[in-house]
Design a protein around this motif. Structure first.
Motif, PDB file in Angstrom:
ATOM      1  N   VAL A  56     -47.674  30.393 -36.917  1.00 39.04           N
ATOM      2  CA  VAL A  56     -48.667  29.388 -37.309  1.00 39.04           C
ATOM      3  C   VAL A  56     -48.089  28.004 -37.017  1.00 39.04           C
ATOM      4  CG1 VAL A  56     -50.032  28.446 -39.184  1.00 39.04           C
ATOM      5  CG2 VAL A  56     -49.571  30.895 -39.100  1.00 39.04           C
ATOM      6  N   TYR A  58     -49.014  23.849 -35.517  1.00 43.87           N
ATOM      7  CA  TYR A  58     -50.046  22.823 -35.379  1.00 43.87           C
ATOM      8  C   TYR A  58     -50.215  22.493 -33.896  1.00 43.87           C
ATOM      9  CZ  TYR A  58     -52.432  18.345 -35.891  1.00 43.87           C
ATOM     10  OH  TYR A  58     -53.329  17.325 -35.785  1.00 43.87           O
ATOM     11  N   LYS A  61     -50.230  18.603 -32.036  1.00 46.83           N
ATOM     12  CA  LYS A  61     -48.992  17.816 -32.156  1.00 46.83           C
ATOM     13  C   LYS A  61     -48.915  16.689 -31.127  1.00 46.83           C
ATOM     14  CE  LYS A  61     -45.615  20.491 -33.077  1.00 46.83           C
ATOM     15  NZ  LYS A  61     -44.513  21.459 -32.898  1.00 46.83           N
ATOM     16  N   LEU A  64     -50.577  13.467 -31.871  1.00 48.94           N
ATOM     17  CA  LEU A  64     -49.967  12.608 -32.898  1.00 48.94           C
ATOM     18  C   LEU A  64     -48.829  11.756 -32.352  1.00 48.94           C
ATOM     19  CD1 LEU A  64     -49.807  15.122 -35.906  1.00 48.94           C
ATOM     20  CD2 LEU A  64     -51.462  13.306 -35.516  1.00 48.94           C
TER      21      LEU A  64
ATOM     22  N   VAL B  10     -42.971  13.921 -36.135  1.00 46.96           N
ATOM     23  CA  VAL B  10     -44.102  14.757 -35.721  1.00 46.96           C
ATOM     24  C   VAL B  10     -43.597  16.108 -35.228  1.00 46.96           C
ATOM     25  CG1 VAL B  10     -45.956  14.978 -34.034  1.00 46.96           C
ATOM     26  CG2 VAL B  10     -45.584  12.808 -35.196  1.00 46.96           C
ATOM     27  N   LYS B  11     -42.548  16.054 -34.411  1.00 44.65           N
ATOM     28  CA  LYS B  11     -42.035  17.303 -33.833  1.00 44.65           C
ATOM     29  C   LYS B  11     -41.405  18.195 -34.907  1.00 44.65           C
ATOM     30  CE  LYS B  11     -41.093  15.113 -29.390  1.00 44.65           C
ATOM     31  NZ  LYS B  11     -40.040  14.579 -28.490  1.00 44.65           N
ATOM     32  N   SER B  14     -44.563  18.565 -38.465  1.00 39.35           N
ATOM     33  CA  SER B  14     -46.008  18.817 -38.363  1.00 39.35           C
ATOM     34  C   SER B  14     -46.328  20.304 -38.567  1.00 39.35           C
ATOM     35  CB  SER B  14     -46.523  18.342 -37.001  1.00 39.35           C
ATOM     36  OG  SER B  14     -45.866  19.041 -35.953  1.00 39.35           O
ATOM     37  N   ASP B  15     -45.514  21.165 -37.984  1.00 38.56           N
ATOM     38  CA  ASP B  15     -45.755  22.602 -38.157  1.00 38.56           C
ATOM     39  C   ASP B  15     -45.566  23.020 -39.616  1.00 38.56           C
ATOM     40  OD1 ASP B  15     -46.337  22.884 -35.498  1.00 38.56           O
ATOM     41  OD2 ASP B  15     -44.289  23.448 -34.926  1.00 38.56           O
ATOM     42  N   PHE B  18     -48.412  21.838 -41.643  1.00 43.65           N
ATOM     43  CA  PHE B  18     -49.602  22.631 -41.324  1.00 43.65           C
ATOM     44  C   PHE B  18     -49.555  24.000 -42.027  1.00 43.65           C
ATOM     45  CE2 PHE B  18     -51.866  25.587 -38.472  1.00 43.65           C
ATOM     46  CZ  PHE B  18     -53.128  25.013 -38.543  1.00 43.65           C
ATOM     47  N   ARG B  19     -48.415  24.677 -41.965  1.00 42.36           N
ATOM     48  CA  ARG B  19     -48.284  25.985 -42.618  1.00 42.36           C
ATOM     49  C   ARG B  19     -48.422  25.857 -44.143  1.00 42.36           C
ATOM     50  NH1 ARG B  19     -44.361  27.136 -38.395  1.00 42.36           N
ATOM     51  NH2 ARG B  19     -42.701  26.160 -39.630  1.00 42.36           N
ATOM     52  N   LYS B  23     -51.258  27.735 -46.047  1.00 45.70           N
ATOM     53  CA  LYS B  23     -50.893  28.694 -47.057  1.00 45.70           C
ATOM     54  C   LYS B  23     -51.598  28.431 -48.382  1.00 45.70           C
ATOM     55  CE  LYS B  23     -48.245  32.254 -48.049  1.00 45.70           C
ATOM     56  NZ  LYS B  23     -48.395  33.527 -47.308  1.00 45.70           N
ATOM     57  N   GLU B  32     -55.640  21.080 -40.329  1.00 49.69           N
ATOM     58  CA  GLU B  32     -55.459  20.192 -39.173  1.00 49.69           C
ATOM     59  C   GLU B  32     -55.853  18.761 -39.519  1.00 49.69           C
ATOM     60  OE1 GLU B  32     -57.656  21.858 -35.979  1.00 49.69           O
ATOM     61  OE2 GLU B  32     -56.220  23.479 -35.609  1.00 49.69           O
ATOM     62  N   VAL B  35     -53.171  17.268 -41.761  1.00 46.63           N
ATOM     63  CA  VAL B  35     -51.962  16.902 -41.000  1.00 46.63           C
ATOM     64  C   VAL B  35     -52.192  15.621 -40.204  1.00 46.63           C
ATOM     65  CG1 VAL B  35     -50.450  17.627 -39.117  1.00 46.63           C
ATOM     66  CG2 VAL B  35     -51.117  19.261 -40.877  1.00 46.63           C
ATOM     67  N   GLN B  36     -53.343  15.539 -39.580  1.00 45.03           N
ATOM     68  CA  GLN B  36     -53.635  14.335 -38.783  1.00 45.03           C
ATOM     69  C   GLN B  36     -53.672  13.090 -39.659  1.00 45.03           C
ATOM     70  OE1 GLN B  36     -57.085  14.906 -36.350  1.00 45.03           O
ATOM     71  NE2 GLN B  36     -56.838  12.948 -35.281  1.00 45.03           N
ATOM     72  N   PHE B  39     -50.081  12.016 -40.759  1.00 50.28           N
ATOM     73  CA  PHE B  39     -49.266  11.281 -39.777  1.00 50.28           C
ATOM     74  C   PHE B  39     -49.878   9.930 -39.436  1.00 50.28           C
ATOM     75  CE2 PHE B  39     -47.302  15.415 -39.164  1.00 50.28           C
ATOM     76  CZ  PHE B  39     -45.974  15.049 -39.038  1.00 50.28           C
ATOM     77  N   TRP B  43     -47.770   6.500 -39.645  1.00 50.42           N
ATOM     78  CA  TRP B  43     -47.689   5.506 -38.564  1.00 50.42           C
ATOM     79  C   TRP B  43     -48.026   4.105 -39.066  1.00 50.42           C
ATOM     80  CZ3 TRP B  43     -45.655   4.656 -34.091  1.00 50.42           C
ATOM     81  CH2 TRP B  43     -46.138   3.641 -33.279  1.00 50.42           C
TER      82      TRP B  43
END
Lengths: 307, 161
Positions: A56, A58, A61, A64, B10-11, B14-15, B18-19, B23, B32, B35-36, B39, B43
């Motif tokens: 899972v 995103y 990415k 962003l 972000v790198k 972000s995952d 998101f998880r 969850k 999504e 998350v957007q 960030f 910024w």
């Protein structure tokens, strides 16, 4: 640490979370492995650990991510700035005003132009300029002019602007000349001349025995101003008529000798001066009075022969 | 924080965010968006956020955003989930699926604390900063969540036997 019915859940939770020390962990694990019911319970507790699904992810990415705003500065800009700075510095050095004679090299010949301050020094008082530059000559008497005022000499300066200031000062000074002082000065000059003449005549008389009949006596040449001396003596006729007759009929030499004879006999003379400068034809009358004799002389200026 | 550090966040995170959202909410579309939004806020405030605290800051923003969304959809979610537990329980044929089902039934604070603890490895203090709880509250919530999951799994095993 011993597990029992009251604390086994909490102890197993701490064991799962890592809150126990190594020694307690070993003790608890020995008890769990030694008891089947506890081991089964421990398996259930371990199953409560959530495992993240790495699949899972995103997918947005990239959207962003931000691009860095890099300001691109061209390299030549720096060098242009340096070159411009050098040019400005050189121009400042070349065109900076210096206190040197200006040199013009275009014609091949170096022409030196001396720097001259053109600004007139008007802060100096004009009176001082006048005192320095102006010289007033003594007035000279000419036959036809009652009083002659010669314009003061001006020591001219090279600077034209200075001259203008000086000329203005001179004009002002001329206007301020006191005519009374000039007249007084003129009287003193005339008096001095008469005194000189009288002294010369006295010297002549004293050196030589005066004799009316002596023809060898040379006449005294008087410089300007020439003086007419008229002697009057008591006669049966009018004294003035006698004098006119004597002067008219006798030569100057004779008149002079006669006058010298009379002067030699004078004792305790009284001289009286009567200046008359205010009339158009100025004159100075001299009256000589002594025992039994009275003489009157009138001096008038003649025209300057040179003019 | 500069742009490079922001991109690094972000790198790296972000995952995980998101998880964490998926969850807790089980909705990828909402995850999504969250998350957007998270960030975007980072910024905007990147000049005031340091790289060291960026992870906790991001999860806190995501958690608060998630709570807001959950509160808006609370009634709708409760109506959907009611009465389907028993029937769905038979669909899961392995332990992970049982656990996920149990987690989905946890209260929000227990769920968030447990996911932050297990997914991202946050300690109690960090979880407390993100969720606004004290360390002891975090510990209690995690304990209750595990106990609930254990009992949930135990019930299913009993039922399967």
């Amino acid at each position: 640490m011993k597990l029992n019915k009251d604390n086994y859940e909490l102890v197993m939770f701490d064991l799962l979370e890592g809150n126990l020390s190594e020694r307690d962990e070993l003790l608890v694990m020995e008890q769990i492995e030694g008891d089947e019911s506890l081991f089964r319970e421990w398996k259930l507790v371990k199953s409560t650990i959530l495992i993240a699904d790495k699949e899972v992810t995103y997918y947005g990415k990239e959207s962003l991510l931000k691009r860095e705003l890099v300001t691109v500065v061209p390299m030549f800009t720096k060098w242009m700035a340096v070159a411009a700075s050098i040019c400005i510095l050189a121009a400042v050095i070349v065109f900076w005003p210096q206190d040197k004679p200006t040199e013009i090299a275009d014609t091949g010949k170096k022409i030196e132009v001396p720097l001259e301050k053109v600004t007139p020094d008007i802060q100096e008082p004009l009176v001082d300029d006048f005192l320095v530059q102006v010289e007033v000559e003594n007035p000279q008497v000419t036959p036809n002019v009652n009083k002659v005022i010669r314009r003061p000499n001006v020591v001219e300066k090279q600077s034209s602007i200075k001259d203008v200031a000086a000329i203005l000062a001179i004009k002002e000074a001329i206007q301020n000349i006191d005519e009374k002082q000039l007249s007084k000065h003129y009287e003193e000059i005339q008096a001095n001349k008469l005194e000189v003449i009288a002294n010369q005549e006295k010297e002549i008389i004293s050196e030589r025995e005066p004799s009316i009949e002596d023809n060898k006596i040379e006449p005294i040449l008087l410089d300007e101003p020439e003086v007419k001396i008229v002697f009057e003596y008591p006669m049966e006729l009018n004294s003035k008529q006698k004098v006119k007759l004597f002067v008219t009929n006798n030569s100057p030499r004779r008149i002079k000798e006669k006058a010298i004879t009379f002067i030699a006999k004078v004792s305790n003379p009284k001289i009286r001066l009567k200046p008359n400068f205010k009339s158009k034809r100025p004159s100075l009358e001299i009256e000589l009075e002594t025992a039994g004799y009275q003489a009157t002389a009138s001096i008038q200026p003649f025209k300057n022969r040179n003019n | 924080m500069n742009t490079q550090e922001y991109n690094e966040c972000v790198k790296q995170y972000s995952d995980g965010i998101f998880r964490f959202i998926v969850k807790n909410m089980r909705d990828e579309f909402e995850a999504e968006n969250i998350v957007q939004n998270t960030f975007e806020k980072l910024w905007v405030r990147k000049d005031t956020v340091e790289m060291k605290t960026a992870k906790a800051y991001l999860f806190k923003i995501a958690y608060n955003n998630m709570i807001d969304v959950i509160r808006k959809n609370k009634k709708h979610t409760n109506l959907e989930s009611a009465g389907h537990v028993a029937s769905e329980s038979y669909e899961y044929d392995n332990l992970i699926e049982y656990v996920n089902k149990a987690v989905s039934q946890l209260p929000e604070k227990q769920k968030s604390a447990l996911t932050l603890r297990d997914f991202e490895g946050h300690d109690y203090r960090s979880i407390g900063e993100i969720t606004g709880m004290s360390e002891s509250q975090v510990k209690v919530n995690i304990f209750r969540a595990r106990k609930y999951i254990k009992e949930y799994i135990n019930k299913l095993e009993v039922m399967m036997l």
